[in-house]
Scaffold this motif. Structure first.
Motif, PDB file in Angstrom:
ATOM      1  N   SER A 218    -153.718  44.649  47.764  1.00 30.32           N
ATOM      2  CA  SER A 218    -153.114  44.947  49.091  1.00 30.32           C
ATOM      3  C   SER A 218    -151.595  44.849  49.011  1.00 30.32           C
ATOM      4  CB  SER A 218    -153.602  43.952  50.139  1.00 30.32           C
ATOM      5  OG  SER A 218    -154.947  44.125  50.392  1.00 30.32           O
ATOM      6  N   PHE A 219    -151.140  43.853  48.275  1.00 32.21           N
ATOM      7  CA  PHE A 219    -149.691  43.624  48.152  1.00 32.21           C
ATOM      8  C   PHE A 219    -149.044  44.812  47.447  1.00 32.21           C
ATOM      9  CE2 PHE A 219    -145.829  41.283  47.773  1.00 32.21           C
ATOM     10  CZ  PHE A 219    -145.325  41.549  46.509  1.00 32.21           C
ATOM     11  N   LEU A 220    -149.660  45.287  46.365  1.00 30.53           N
ATOM     12  CA  LEU A 220    -149.089  46.422  45.615  1.00 30.53           C
ATOM     13  C   LEU A 220    -149.118  47.698  46.443  1.00 30.53           C
ATOM     14  CD1 LEU A 220    -150.556  45.646  42.071  1.00 30.53           C
ATOM     15  CD2 LEU A 220    -148.196  45.313  42.861  1.00 30.53           C
ATOM     16  N   ASN A 221    -150.191  47.873  47.231  1.00 28.62           N
ATOM     17  CA  ASN A 221    -150.227  49.046  48.130  1.00 28.62           C
ATOM     18  C   ASN A 221    -149.038  49.019  49.092  1.00 28.62           C
ATOM     19  OD1 ASN A 221    -152.571  49.896  46.941  1.00 28.62           O
ATOM     20  ND2 ASN A 221    -153.924  49.047  48.522  1.00 28.62           N
ATOM     21  N   LYS A 222    -148.694  47.839  49.578  1.00 30.57           N
ATOM     22  CA  LYS A 222    -147.587  47.700  50.525  1.00 30.57           C
ATOM     23  C   LYS A 222    -146.262  47.979  49.819  1.00 30.57           C
ATOM     24  CE  LYS A 222    -148.192  46.914  54.245  1.00 30.57           C
ATOM     25  NZ  LYS A 222    -148.328  47.869  55.378  1.00 30.57           N
ATOM     26  N   LEU A 223    -146.111  47.502  48.571  1.00 34.03           N
ATOM     27  CA  LEU A 223    -144.873  47.789  47.821  1.00 34.03           C
ATOM     28  C   LEU A 223    -144.710  49.293  47.657  1.00 34.03           C
ATOM     29  CD1 LEU A 223    -144.523  45.212  44.859  1.00 34.03           C
ATOM     30  CD2 LEU A 223    -143.641  45.061  47.201  1.00 34.03           C
ATOM     31  N   LYS A 224    -145.831  49.969  47.382  1.00 36.24           N
ATOM     32  CA  LYS A 224    -145.774  51.429  47.198  1.00 36.24           C
ATOM     33  C   LYS A 224    -145.329  52.100  48.502  1.00 36.24           C
ATOM     34  CE  LYS A 224    -149.196  52.766  44.560  1.00 36.24           C
ATOM     35  NZ  LYS A 224    -150.650  53.034  44.376  1.00 36.24           N
ATOM     36  N   GLU A 225    -145.896  51.622  49.622  1.00 37.32           N
ATOM     37  CA  GLU A 225    -145.554  52.185  50.947  1.00 37.32           C
ATOM     38  C   GLU A 225    -144.062  52.007  51.244  1.00 37.32           C
ATOM     39  OE1 GLU A 225    -147.973  50.461  54.069  1.00 37.32           O
ATOM     40  OE2 GLU A 225    -146.607  51.248  55.620  1.00 37.32           O
ATOM     41  N   ILE A 226    -143.513  50.884  50.760  1.00 36.99           N
ATOM     42  CA  ILE A 226    -142.085  50.590  51.014  1.00 36.99           C
ATOM     43  C   ILE A 226    -141.178  51.380  50.069  1.00 36.99           C
ATOM     44  CG2 ILE A 226    -140.371  48.676  50.899  1.00 36.99           C
ATOM     45  CD1 ILE A 226    -142.645  46.783  51.759  1.00 36.99           C
ATOM     46  N   GLY A 227    -141.796  51.926  49.005  1.00 34.65           N
ATOM     47  CA  GLY A 227    -140.995  52.746  48.079  1.00 34.65           C
ATOM     48  C   GLY A 227    -140.511  51.985  46.863  1.00 34.65           C
ATOM     49  N   VAL A 228    -141.182  50.867  46.545  1.00 29.26           N
ATOM     50  CA  VAL A 228    -140.821  50.113  45.345  1.00 29.26           C
ATOM     51  C   VAL A 228    -141.440  50.815  44.127  1.00 29.26           C
ATOM     52  CG1 VAL A 228    -141.064  47.892  44.142  1.00 29.26           C
ATOM     53  CG2 VAL A 228    -140.720  47.942  46.629  1.00 29.26           C
ATOM     54  N   ASN A 229    -140.615  51.044  43.098  1.00 27.21           N
ATOM     55  CA  ASN A 229    -141.130  51.664  41.869  1.00 27.21           C
ATOM     56  C   ASN A 229    -141.652  50.580  40.941  1.00 27.21           C
ATOM     57  OD1 ASN A 229    -140.221  54.223  42.722  1.00 27.21           O
ATOM     58  ND2 ASN A 229    -138.130  53.647  42.142  1.00 27.21           N
ATOM     59  N   PHE A 230    -142.889  50.755  40.475  1.00 25.54           N
ATOM     60  CA  PHE A 230    -143.427  49.731  39.566  1.00 25.54           C
ATOM     61  C   PHE A 230    -144.527  50.321  38.693  1.00 25.54           C
ATOM     62  CE2 PHE A 230    -147.453  49.172  41.758  1.00 25.54           C
ATOM     63  CZ  PHE A 230    -147.168  49.440  43.091  1.00 25.54           C
ATOM     64  N   LYS A 231    -144.797  49.605  37.621  1.00 20.96           N
ATOM     65  CA  LYS A 231    -145.893  49.966  36.715  1.00 20.96           C
ATOM     66  C   LYS A 231    -146.774  48.732  36.560  1.00 20.96           C
ATOM     67  CE  LYS A 231    -146.656  51.781  31.978  1.00 20.96           C
ATOM     68  NZ  LYS A 231    -147.665  50.746  31.629  1.00 20.96           N
ATOM     69  N   VAL A 232    -148.100  48.920  36.658  1.00 16.88           N
ATOM     70  CA  VAL A 232    -149.028  47.800  36.537  1.00 16.88           C
ATOM     71  C   VAL A 232    -149.775  47.917  35.211  1.00 16.88           C
ATOM     72  CG1 VAL A 232    -150.885  46.517  37.678  1.00 16.88           C
ATOM     73  CG2 VAL A 232    -149.404  47.999  39.011  1.00 16.88           C
ATOM     74  N   GLY A 233    -149.878  46.800  34.476  1.00 19.51           N
ATOM     75  CA  GLY A 233    -150.666  46.798  33.237  1.00 19.51           C
ATOM     76  C   GLY A 233    -151.817  45.824  33.370  1.00 19.51           C
ATOM     77  N   LYS A 234    -152.483  45.526  32.259  1.00 29.36           N
ATOM     78  CA  LYS A 234    -153.653  44.641  32.290  1.00 29.36           C
ATOM     79  C   LYS A 234    -153.281  43.260  32.860  1.00 29.36           C
ATOM     80  CE  LYS A 234    -155.942  42.838  28.421  1.00 29.36           C
ATOM     81  NZ  LYS A 234    -155.830  41.498  28.828  1.00 29.36           N
ATOM     82  N   ASP A 235    -152.147  42.724  32.407  1.00 27.64           N
ATOM     83  CA  ASP A 235    -151.765  41.393  32.914  1.00 27.64           C
ATOM     84  C   ASP A 235    -150.276  41.331  33.226  1.00 27.64           C
ATOM     85  OD1 ASP A 235    -151.463  39.678  29.679  1.00 27.64           O
ATOM     86  OD2 ASP A 235    -150.720  41.619  30.441  1.00 27.64           O
TER      87      ASP A 235
END
Ligand code: EPZ
Length: 417
Positions: free
Chosen positions: A261-278
């Motif tokens: 949920s937190f990452l979905n919100k970051l995306k909505e705010i326009g934060v650029n990020f990459k998620v890996g296994k850990d």
């Protein structure tokens, strides 16, 4: 009282490792009372709430060895079911000693728990659950007296979800004879971690991360080795610090599945990020957009992120609405953000609005509670001048070596005792 001096306006850059989860560690340490065998818990965060829990357990007679981030604990010599009132009064997690001691001795004498002043924080759900299992409860001279001549498994539906309420009820249910079915159980990862700890101890329990948990008692829990999950709130706090300072930070040793949920919100705010296994790699995010925040039980947007994400929203273009649905008084940090130049205001005890982006200026700030404190540090890292943040000890409760980790990311922060 110690204070932080922060000179903000510098993008954070580098990599940081997240520590073990405060709230999972506190529940699991309390649960070691359910066995007389030795438990070895690893990835325990070095924070003052863990210190207090260890002090309470040692005061009861537990033998504890702490090595770096591991705790070896035996409660075989524990005879007392009266935890120290002064220590219990210092944090909410002490409430978990009720379920653990009721499960171990069938008796507890304990005051109301302390904790962050984010609302009245009653414990009726915990007590109703214990009564359903057969415990007798009275209250006098500011102490709860719980006793039972033998708990018996029941079907329990609390009036609403409660994280430590769920943990407490299943803790006591491990010693109840027969099956306990707890519905409307909290699904937080910290609850799931406690349940996985129980499974490893040989307790027959179904569920974990689900709204229904079944405990088959009475159990004879064994001593085990166990590693605590990473702290999702610390991981998110660093993600916000990186995004708010337009930095580039690699956040390691995380469980991305606990942050959806937190990452979905970051995306909505326009934060650029990459998620890996850990890991979570926050990249420079020049264009932040306003977003509405509504807190909810897991897997919804966690209330512990509500204050920290607001520091980011002061830098986002547009009007953000904050709706805190879980606690009654968790918007106290707004007035401190306004002192720094934020265009923010509290609309009612559960709602606030933030207009952005606004330039923030350093100033003298006071910490009200743990997550509000983290929020002010985040805002100070954004502010273009020097901030002084008092009562740094409150941060020590839930963040391991925060200033060291921020220094390693290039922040200008120092702590003055
Ligand atoms: C746990 O608190 C966490 N603390 C909190 O983290 C977290 O914010 C909270 O869960 C919600 O996720 C620990 O695990 C030690 P609740 P807890 O019972 O269990 C009401 C942090 O910063 N309620 O789920 O106390 C209560 O007042 C801390 O790490 C009752 O009315 O939260 C609140 O409005 C802050 N009666 C709501 O339910 C009860 O008997 C949710 O509380 C119990 C709770």
């Amino acid at each position: 009282m110690a204070k932080y001096i922060i000179e903000g306006g510098r993008p954070l850059r580098g990599r940081v490792k997240v520590s073990g989860s405060k709230n999972a560690a506190l529940a699991i340490l309390a649960a070691t009372l359910l066995t007389k065998e030795t438990c070895e818990i690893s990835n325990v965060p070095d924070i003052s709430d863990v210190e207090i829990m260890c002090k309470i357990l040692e005061d009861l007679g537990a033998e504890i060895e702490r090595r770096a981030k591991a705790i070896k604990i035996s409660t075989r010599l524990v005879k007392s079911y009266r935890p120290s009132p002064s220590l219990v009064g210092r944090m909410r997690a002490s409430v978990l000693l009720m379920g653990a001691l009721l499960g171990r001795f069938g008796k507890v004498i304990i005051p109301h728990p302390g904790g962050d002043l984010i609302g009245p924080r009653p414990i009726d759900i915990h007590l109703d659950g214990f009564r359903s299992l057969g415990a007798k409860i009275s209250f006098k001279n500011n102490l709860y007296f719980l006793s039972s001549s033998g708990l018996s498994g029941q079907k329990i539906i609390p009036r609403q979800e409660s994280v430590t309420g769920t943990e407490n009820i299943i803790m006591a249910a491990t010693s109840a004879s027969g099956k306990t079915t707890l519905r409307l159980a909290a699904c937080e990862p910290e609850v799931e971690d406690l349940i996985n700890f129980f499974k490893k101890m040989g307790i027959r329990i179904k569920g974990g991360g689900t709204h229904q948990i079944e405990v088959f008692g009475p159990a004879s829990p064994k001593g085990v080795k166990y590693a605590i999950i990473p702290d999702r709130i610390e991981a998110g706090t660093f993600a916000i610090a990186a995004a708010a300072t337009k930095g580039d930070v690699l956040i390691e040793k995380i469980r991305p599945d606990h942050l959806e949920s937190f990452l979905n919100k970051l995306k909505e705010i326009g934060v650029n990020f990459k998620v890996g296994k850990d890991f979570l790699h926050i990249k420079s995010s020049p264009h932040l957009r306003a977003a509405n925040i509504k807190t909810a039980q897991y897997p919804g947007f966690a209330t512990d992120f509500q204050a920290p994400i607001s520091a980011l929203l002061t830098q986002a273009k547009g009007r953000s609405l904050i709706f805190e649905t879980i606690f009654e008084e968790r918007l106290s940090y707004i007035s401190e953000l306004v002192k720094m130049g934020a265009a923010a205001k509290i609309l009612n005890p559960h709602e606030a609005e933030i207009l952005g982006p606004t330039k923030l200026y350093g100033t003298k700030l006071r910490i009200h509670d743990l997550r509000a404190g983290a929020t002010l540090i985040l805002a100070a890292l954004v502010a273009s001048s020097k901030s002084e943040i008092h009562q740094a000890e409150i941060i020590d409760r839930g963040y391991e070596n925060l200033e060291g980790k921020l220094l390693s990311l290039g922040a200008k922060i120092k702590r003055i005792s």
